[in-house]
Design an enzyme around this catalytic site. Structure first.
Site, PDB file in Angstrom:
ATOM      1  CD  GLU A   1      -4.089  30.660 -17.786  1.00 15.30           C
ATOM      2  OE1 GLU A   1      -3.110  31.420 -18.160  1.00 15.30           O
ATOM      3  OE2 GLU A   1      -3.860  29.490 -17.993  1.00 15.30           O
TER       4      GLU A   1
ATOM      5  N   GLY B   1       8.444  15.285 -20.855  1.00 22.85           N
ATOM      6  CA  GLY B   1       7.519  16.344 -20.608  1.00 22.85           C
ATOM      7  C   GLY B   1       8.922  17.657 -20.543  1.00 22.85           C
ATOM      8  CG  PHE B   2       7.719  21.580 -19.843  1.00 25.59           C
ATOM      9  CD1 PHE B   2       7.983  22.533 -21.146  1.00 25.59           C
ATOM     10  CD2 PHE B   2       6.367  21.524 -19.636  1.00 25.59           C
ATOM     11  CE1 PHE B   2       7.012  23.274 -21.958  1.00 25.59           C
ATOM     12  CE2 PHE B   2       5.418  22.102 -20.470  1.00 25.59           C
ATOM     13  CZ  PHE B   2       5.702  22.980 -21.541  1.00 25.59           C
TER      14      PHE B   2
ATOM     15  CB  ALA C   1       7.011  24.908 -18.318  1.00 26.05           C
TER      16      ALA C   1
ATOM     17  CG  ASP D   1       5.372  19.778 -12.033  1.00 25.26           C
ATOM     18  OD1 ASP D   1       5.980  20.745 -12.150  1.00 25.26           O
ATOM     19  OD2 ASP D   1       4.293  19.727 -12.642  1.00 25.26           O
TER      20      ASP D   1
HETATM   21  C1  LIG Z   1      -3.241  22.693 -17.170  1.00 16.33           C
HETATM   22  C2  LIG Z   1      -1.890  23.099 -16.751  1.00 16.33           C
HETATM   23  C3  LIG Z   1      -1.437  24.428 -16.892  1.00 16.33           C
HETATM   24  C4  LIG Z   1      -0.220  24.879 -16.513  1.00 16.33           C
HETATM   25  N1  LIG Z   1       0.394  26.166 -17.058  1.00 16.33           N
HETATM   26  C5  LIG Z   1       1.318  26.681 -16.748  1.00 16.33           C
HETATM   27  C6  LIG Z   1       1.966  27.686 -17.168  1.00 16.33           C
HETATM   28  O1  LIG Z   1       0.988  28.773 -17.866  1.00 16.33           O
HETATM   29  N2  LIG Z   1       3.498  28.222 -16.995  1.00 16.33           N
HETATM   30  C7  LIG Z   1       4.209  27.119 -16.440  1.00 16.33           C
HETATM   31  O2  LIG Z   1       5.384  27.447 -16.431  1.00 16.33           O
HETATM   32  N3  LIG Z   1       3.890  26.094 -16.128  1.00 16.33           N
HETATM   33  C8  LIG Z   1       2.613  25.652 -16.239  1.00 16.33           C
HETATM   34  N4  LIG Z   1       2.094  24.255 -15.708  1.00 16.33           N
HETATM   35  C9  LIG Z   1       2.949  23.520 -14.945  1.00 16.33           C
HETATM   36  C10 LIG Z   1       3.922  22.694 -16.165  1.00 16.33           C
HETATM   37  O3  LIG Z   1       3.026  22.341 -17.111  1.00 16.33           O
HETATM   38  C11 LIG Z   1       4.694  21.691 -15.345  1.00 16.33           C
HETATM   39  O4  LIG Z   1       5.271  22.287 -14.297  1.00 16.33           O
HETATM   40  C12 LIG Z   1       5.738  20.851 -16.300  1.00 16.33           C
HETATM   41  O5  LIG Z   1       5.012  20.261 -17.185  1.00 16.33           O
HETATM   42  C13 LIG Z   1       6.628  20.158 -15.399  1.00 16.33           C
HETATM   43  O6  LIG Z   1       7.458  19.304 -16.272  1.00 16.33           O
HETATM   44  P1  LIG Z   1       7.905  17.776 -15.918  1.00 16.33           P
HETATM   45  O7  LIG Z   1       8.948  17.512 -17.019  1.00 16.33           O
HETATM   46  O8  LIG Z   1       8.226  17.833 -14.545  1.00 16.33           O
HETATM   47  O9  LIG Z   1       6.465  16.933 -16.037  1.00 16.33           O
HETATM   48  P2  LIG Z   1       5.496  16.917 -17.490  1.00 16.33           P
HETATM   49  O10 LIG Z   1       5.660  17.966 -18.431  1.00 16.33           O
HETATM   50  O11 LIG Z   1       3.949  16.728 -16.847  1.00 16.33           O
HETATM   51  O12 LIG Z   1       5.930  15.507 -18.169  1.00 16.33           O
HETATM   52  C14 LIG Z   1       5.999  14.241 -17.516  1.00 16.33           C
HETATM   53  C15 LIG Z   1       6.076  13.280 -18.433  1.00 16.33           C
HETATM   54  O13 LIG Z   1       6.217  12.047 -18.040  1.00 16.33           O
HETATM   55  C16 LIG Z   1       5.378  10.948 -18.637  1.00 16.33           C
HETATM   56  N5  LIG Z   1       4.877   9.842 -17.550  1.00 16.33           N
HETATM   57  C17 LIG Z   1       4.480  10.143 -16.318  1.00 16.33           C
HETATM   58  N6  LIG Z   1       4.353   8.964 -15.691  1.00 16.33           N
HETATM   59  C18 LIG Z   1       5.022   8.170 -16.495  1.00 16.33           C
HETATM   60  C19 LIG Z   1       5.108   6.570 -16.498  1.00 16.33           C
HETATM   61  N7  LIG Z   1       5.072   5.842 -15.336  1.00 16.33           N
HETATM   62  N8  LIG Z   1       5.982   6.127 -17.448  1.00 16.33           N
HETATM   63  C20 LIG Z   1       6.498   6.654 -18.499  1.00 16.33           C
HETATM   64  N9  LIG Z   1       6.096   8.007 -18.619  1.00 16.33           N
HETATM   65  C21 LIG Z   1       5.421   8.857 -17.702  1.00 16.33           C
HETATM   66  C22 LIG Z   1       4.027  11.811 -18.986  1.00 16.33           C
HETATM   67  O14 LIG Z   1       3.461  11.140 -20.085  1.00 16.33           O
HETATM   68  C23 LIG Z   1       4.867  13.163 -19.468  1.00 16.33           C
HETATM   69  O15 LIG Z   1       5.089  13.205 -20.691  1.00 16.33           O
HETATM   70  C24 LIG Z   1       0.704  23.974 -16.184  1.00 16.33           C
HETATM   71  C25 LIG Z   1       0.234  22.656 -15.742  1.00 16.33           C
HETATM   72  C26 LIG Z   1      -1.042  22.227 -16.209  1.00 16.33           C
HETATM   73  C27 LIG Z   1      -1.684  20.836 -15.854  1.00 16.33           C
END
Ligand SMILES: Cc1cc2nc3c(=O)[nH]c(=O)nc-3n(C[C@H](O)[C@H](O)[C@H](O)COP(=O)(O)OP(=O)(O)OC[C@H]3O[C@@H](n4cnc5c(N)ncnc54)[C@H](O)[C@@H]3O)c2cc1C
Length: 430
Positions: A172, A14-15, A317, A301
């Site tokens: 939204e 993810g991000f 993000a 997150d």
């Molecule tokens: C509907 C929605 C709208 C949003 N709008 C905004 C916005 O407008 N602005 C903003 O800044 N933020 C927004 N966010 C929040 C933002 O998307 C998150 O804060 C961000 O994605 C967090 O990044 P991350 O890398 O922690 O997790 P994520 O981007 O969620 O990535 C996690 C990754 O881990 C993988 N994963 C999970 N569990 C496992 C496992 N057991 N084994 C292997 N892979 C796994 C998943 O497939 C995913 O690819 C929004 C979130 C959602 C759900």
């Protein structure tokens, strides 16, 4: 071992995870990125897939493709189910292991129903492409079923859409659903019309967008109400079932409820055998490492860390990206022999939310924007942060088309994984 390169395993593309992997492009290390999906998803625009404005491929890209030029990166599609911290390996669902020297856990959040997991069946949340296409299916099927329905009460229930949670996603979704309904119903259905549509946004706090400044919350409330969204504030949801939702002393009969109220962390704390905070996030050190496990980092997150003023780093993000880039720098400095590294510092760029296709609110701290101009700033910001030039062009054209005509091109009812078993069946049969 001196005869092999340092192995950095990143779980989650993810991000946070993707930013870490990219920032390690020049590191003298093997970088292994593991994700259970083959794509990186731009979650901020998921609601536009759910409401038929964009197609899934416009907001998601294969991780392999994104890292194709990075010689030291290997991508594995697999689900992680645990970590053997003593044996320094991540455990995969198929029983195999991936050894690491350094580990970055970036698996993000999942829907959280505040202990009422039984609601998940009736109130799907929005987190994945499958969730978005399943919600799109629910919304469009409800309109189709209402067109055929002869009972006024059942038709009203089909044309009522409830959203729980008035944070940015809820706001939204509410704006986009009412616009989708109005655009779809205008001239294309015969027994129902735009006035029959009801969108209800339910929020436990006393204002929408509770993390924004109060004047922006008020502006958003007015804008939503002008669009025809009914907003119910200060009401805790007490029941969600096959026929509707109850909150405060009220009850709404509806076949479509969408959950935008809460998230909880993926089970990283359990994998590591450490205590999580209330949302299950791992409390990390100031360098994002896990207390007692200096070679394991938790970011995005799923990490819990405070800023200098004591406020938590938000689950957004930019925070995940900054944390990923920070850990990449720290690891490179460790590989170069450094013993210390300055702590992580989060820079908050601002909070943004759209209200329909031509209004938005932006809170930059000292500066706030609202209305039409804010929507353009929001649009440019999102297009800028998209991963690929091709999608930048497609999304800009799609938005311009919707802006000028109100028509949404992605109004397809497809099968895909159902976010909710019951409502699909009920709507199909109604
Ligand atoms: C509907 C929605 C709208 C949003 N709008 C905004 C916005 O407008 N602005 C903003 O800044 N933020 C927004 N966010 C929040 C933002 O998307 C998150 O804060 C961000 O994605 C967090 O990044 P991350 O890398 O922690 O997790 P994520 O981007 O969620 O990535 C996690 C990754 O881990 C993988 N994963 C999970 N569990 C496992 C496992 N057991 N084994 C292997 N892979 C796994 C998943 O497939 C995913 O690819 C929004 C979130 C959602 C759900």
């Amino acid at each position: 071992m001196a005869d092999r390169r340092h192995r950095i395993v990143i779980v989650g593309g993810g991000f946070g995870g993707l930013a870490a992997a990219k920032a390690l492009a020049r590191a003298d290390a093997d970088v292994v990125l593991i994700d259970r999906r083959n794509h990186h998803l731009f979650q901020p625009l998921l609601y536009q897939v759910a409401t038929a404005a964009l197609s899934p491929s416009e907001i998601a890209w294969p991780i392999r493709h994104l890292l194709r030029r990075q010689k030291n990166a290997h991508v594995l599609m697999a689900t992680v189910v645990g970590v053997d911290t003593k044996g320094r390996a991540v455990l995969l669902e198929d029983g195999s292991r991936e050894n690491y020297d350094s580990l970055v856990l970036a698996t993000g959040a999942q829907h959280g129903y505040f202990g009422n997991d039984q609601w998940a069946e009736f109130a799907p949340g929005l987190k994945t492409i499958e969730d978005a296409t399943a919600i799109r299916r629910l919304l469009l099927l409800a309109l189709e079923a209402a067109e055929r329905e002869t009972s006024p009460a059942r038709r009203r229930a089909l044309l009522t859409f409830a959203i729980i949670g008035a944070g940015p996603t809820g706001v939204e979704m509410a704006g986009a659903i009412i616009e989708l309904g109005h655009a779809s119903l205008k001239g294309q259905f015969h027994t129902i019309d735009p006035h029959d549509l009801r969108v209800v946004l339910i929020e436990g706090a006393d204002r929408v967008l509770v993390n924004f400044r109060p004047d922006l919350s008020r502006y958003t409330l007015d804008a939503l109400q002008r669009m025809g969204v009914e907003v119910e504030l200060g009401q805790m949801v007490s029941q969600v079932d096959a026929d509707g939702v109850s909150f405060g002393d009220k009850r709404i009969e509806t076949k479509t409820v969408i959950w935008a109220a809460g998230v909880s962390a993926t089970p990283v704390a359990k994998w590591l055998g450490v205590e999580g905070d209330r949302a299950g996030r791992v409390k990390v050190n100031s360098d994002l490492s896990v207390p007692g496990l200096p070679d394991i980092f938790v970011i995005g997150d799923v990490a819990s860390i405070s800023q200098d003023d004591g406020k938590p780093v938000p689950g957004v993000a930019p925070a995940a990206k900054q944390e990923g880039q920070y850990v990449a720098r720290l690891l490179q400095s460790r590989l170069a022999g450094a013993q210390t590294f300055p702590p992580f510092r989060y820079k908050h760029a601002g909070d943004l939310a759209t209200i329909g296709k031509s209004s938005a609110v932006i809170d930059f701290g000292r500066l706030t924007l609202k209305g039409w101009f804010a929507w353009w700033v929001w649009g440019f910001a999102h297009v800028y942060f998209l991963v690929e030039t091709r999608t930048r062009i497609f999304i800009t054209l799609s938005w311009l088309w919707i802006y000028l005509t109100g028509q949404r091109s992605a109004r397809l009812i497809t099968h895909g994984a159902a976010a909710s078993k019951k409502p699909l069946k009920e709507v199909d049969e109604a």
